[in-house]
Scaffold this active site. Structure first.
Site, PDB file in Angstrom:
ATOM      1  N   HIS A   1       0.868  -1.026  -0.025  1.00 44.58           N
ATOM      2  CA  HIS A   1      -0.175  -0.018   0.106  1.00 44.58           C
ATOM      3  C   HIS A   1       0.855   1.131  -0.033  1.00 44.58           C
ATOM      4  O   HIS A   1       1.876   1.103   0.588  1.00 44.58           O
ATOM      5  CB  HIS A   1      -0.799  -0.115   1.360  1.00 44.58           C
ATOM      6  CG  HIS A   1      -1.953   1.200   1.352  1.00 44.58           C
ATOM      7  ND1 HIS A   1      -1.660   2.310   1.543  1.00 44.58           N
ATOM      8  CD2 HIS A   1      -3.214   0.898   1.300  1.00 44.58           C
ATOM      9  CE1 HIS A   1      -2.808   2.925   1.623  1.00 44.58           C
ATOM     10  NE2 HIS A   1      -3.856   2.175   1.476  1.00 44.58           N
TER      11      HIS A   1
ATOM     12  N   ASP B   1       2.969  -4.369   7.690  1.00 43.98           N
ATOM     13  CA  ASP B   1       1.611  -3.599   7.740  1.00 43.98           C
ATOM     14  C   ASP B   1       0.686  -4.633   8.014  1.00 43.98           C
ATOM     15  O   ASP B   1       0.243  -5.444   7.056  1.00 43.98           O
ATOM     16  CB  ASP B   1       1.594  -2.894   6.407  1.00 43.98           C
ATOM     17  CG  ASP B   1       0.459  -2.254   6.056  1.00 43.98           C
ATOM     18  OD1 ASP B   1      -0.604  -2.299   7.114  1.00 43.98           O
ATOM     19  OD2 ASP B   1       0.124  -1.717   5.067  1.00 43.98           O
TER      20      ASP B   1
ATOM     21  N   GLN C   1      -4.562  -5.463   6.763  1.00 44.75           N
ATOM     22  CA  GLN C   1      -5.391  -6.565   6.444  1.00 44.75           C
ATOM     23  C   GLN C   1      -5.308  -7.639   7.309  1.00 44.75           C
ATOM     24  O   GLN C   1      -6.250  -8.523   7.269  1.00 44.75           O
ATOM     25  CB  GLN C   1      -5.090  -6.577   4.821  1.00 44.75           C
ATOM     26  CG  GLN C   1      -5.537  -5.647   3.950  1.00 44.75           C
ATOM     27  CD  GLN C   1      -6.866  -4.872   3.990  1.00 44.75           C
ATOM     28  OE1 GLN C   1      -7.758  -5.681   4.229  1.00 44.75           O
ATOM     29  NE2 GLN C   1      -7.004  -3.671   3.873  1.00 44.75           N
TER      30      GLN C   1
ATOM     31  N   LYS D   1     -10.260  -1.253  10.718  1.00 44.65           N
ATOM     32  CA  LYS D   1     -10.095  -2.395   9.603  1.00 44.65           C
ATOM     33  C   LYS D   1     -10.649  -3.598  10.512  1.00 44.65           C
ATOM     34  O   LYS D   1     -10.857  -4.735  10.027  1.00 44.65           O
ATOM     35  CB  LYS D   1      -8.710  -2.833   9.383  1.00 44.65           C
ATOM     36  CG  LYS D   1      -8.038  -1.576   8.610  1.00 44.65           C
ATOM     37  CD  LYS D   1      -8.687  -1.486   7.142  1.00 44.65           C
ATOM     38  CE  LYS D   1      -7.929  -0.413   6.387  1.00 44.65           C
ATOM     39  NZ  LYS D   1      -8.329  -0.190   4.919  1.00 44.65           N
TER      40      LYS D   1
ATOM     41  N   CYS E   1      -4.866   2.487  -3.935  1.00 46.53           N
ATOM     42  CA  CYS E   1      -3.450   3.034  -3.178  1.00 46.53           C
ATOM     43  C   CYS E   1      -2.204   1.771  -3.316  1.00 46.53           C
ATOM     44  O   CYS E   1      -1.628   1.682  -2.463  1.00 46.53           O
ATOM     45  CB  CYS E   1      -3.843   3.256  -1.769  1.00 46.53           C
ATOM     46  SG  CYS E   1      -4.912   4.401  -1.265  1.00 46.53           S
TER      47      CYS E   1
END
Length: 407
Positions: free
Chosen positions: A121, A198, A201, A224, A365
């Site tokens: 991202h 990261d 997700q 999220k 993104c």
């Protein structure tokens, strides 16, 4: 719980869009909030609203307890060694920027190297580019193959004695593929390299155990995983956080302040400058509690069945090119990005919206990954545990209608 019982926690799912039942398949962008999260936010606004840590009055004590108990909750959810390793931020983007700046200041020298993957991202690319420009370091790219997969042997070849940190996604927001962060961490540490993950997700779709994976940093956003927006988490190993300078200056993050110089608070507080998100952070507690409940075998099995149906149906359609093909389906979350030959992704999204189906379109993104895959944009359907098989079937039916209208 059944999926119907899960859905009862989310009143927003009961509405209609253009006269059609809402089918919300944009969960990778943001998940909906359950009643318990909204109630916690309201309680913090109406019953305990006060600035934390500072005052000695009753409301301040209550607000501080709400805030700090959320820190312990996140610590337990991630299986972190101590609560001081949990820092609250405004989101995963803020968490990554914090590490890029503070780790860069502490450990990056001119000509050093930072590795990111081709599947990142923008939020896990740009902060490192900015840091490399500031420190005159180099940004290297761990490339994906034609299926979107990352090969650990490629990482091993990419690392040099100048490499200081790898920044990688747990699960790509385009490909939906689950990356081997345990294996990547092992390789990195064998070379003396740190690793940031990261988890925007990954946090909701995978069981995250930072002790087991041995990652140095893990970042995610509350929205999220059912919590309020404007809430983020950064996990970092305390021995690293202790060596990193603050990212922002202001109130709360100080030890002493003199015009001749100031000292800083201990972690995590030296990274939490200013008034924090007093109502938002405590919503992590009911959000993570729900996330744990959704790991019940019956719920997981049902979700996997819906995922399998969508994956096989999209793969079988010759008009559709699916991005992110796993070696086995267990290595992919219920996130499907695809293109339809001869049809613009935004046109599809607009028609689906009129049918009550909310999906994402565009570059989401991830422009470098779009370039790698040879597309200008995609249509993305991403599911949560509250999505049903009936919704998946209606999505496919609506998608076929939309394609027929445009071809």
């Amino acid at each position: 719980m059944t999926v119907e019982e899960v859905r009862s926690n989310f009143p927003i799912l009961n509405q209609k869009v253009y006269g059609k039942d809402l089918v919300y398949l944009d969960n990778a962008a943001t998940m909906h909030r359950p009643v318990s999260v909204v109630q916690k936010w309201e309680d913090c606004c109406f019953l305990t609203n006060s600035n934390i840590h500072r005052a000695v009055h009753h409301l301040a004590d209550l607000a501080t307890e709400e805030f700090e108990s959320a820190r312990v909750c996140v610590q337990n959810f991630l299986n972190a060694s101590q609560k001081e390793e949990i820092i609250f931020t405004a989101g995963a983007t803020a968490s990554i920027n914090l590490v890029a700046f503070s780790f860069g200041e502490a450990f990056i020298q001119e000509e050093d190297e930072v590795i990111v993957t081709e599947a990142e991202h923008h939020s896990n690319i740009i902060p490192w580019q900015m840091m490399c420009q500031r420190k005159k370091a180099h940004l290297l790219v761990w490339k994906v193959d034609d299926f979107g997969r990352l090969a650990l042997e490629d990482l091993n070849k990419l690392i040099t004695p100048k490499t200081k940190i790898l920044a990688m996604t747990h699960v790509s927001n385009v490909l939906g593929l689950v990356n081997d962060i345990d294996g990547a961490a092992k390789i990195c540490h064998s070379h003396g390299v740190k690793i940031l993950v990261d988890g925007a997700q990954g946090i909701v779709h995978q069981i995250v155990d930072v002790k087991k994976s041995d990652v140095d940093f893990y970042a995610f956003s509350g929205h999220k995983i059912f919590a309020a927006t404007g809430v983020g988490v950064l996990y970092g190993k305390k021995e690293l956080l202790d060596l990193m300078p603050p990212y922002m200056g202001g109130g709360e993050m100080i030890g002493t302040v003199k015009f001749t110089g100031s000292t800083y608070a201990e972690v995590p507080y030296k990274f939490e400058a200013g008034t924090q998100n007093l109502a938002g952070v405590p919503t992590l507690k009911p959000a993570l509690e729900l996330a744990l409940n959704l790991r019940e075998p019956e719920i997981v099995a049902y979700h996997e069945e819906v995922k399998k149906y969508l994956y096989e149906t999209l793969m079988d359609d010759k008009r559709i090119r699916l991005l992110g093909i796993p070696e086995k389906l267990a290595n992919k979350i219920a996130l499907f990005s695809f293109v339809v030959e001869g049809v613009h992704h935004e046109d599809l999204a607009l028609i689906l919206d009129k049918m009550g189906v909310a999906v994402r379109s565009g570059q989401v993104c991830a422009e470098p990954l779009m370039d790698r895959m040879g597309v200008t944009g995609i249509l993305r359907a991403s599911l949560a545990m509250y999505n049903t098989m009936e919704e998946a079937q209606y999505f496919i039916k609506s998608l076929n209608r939309a394609i027929d209208m445009l071809l």
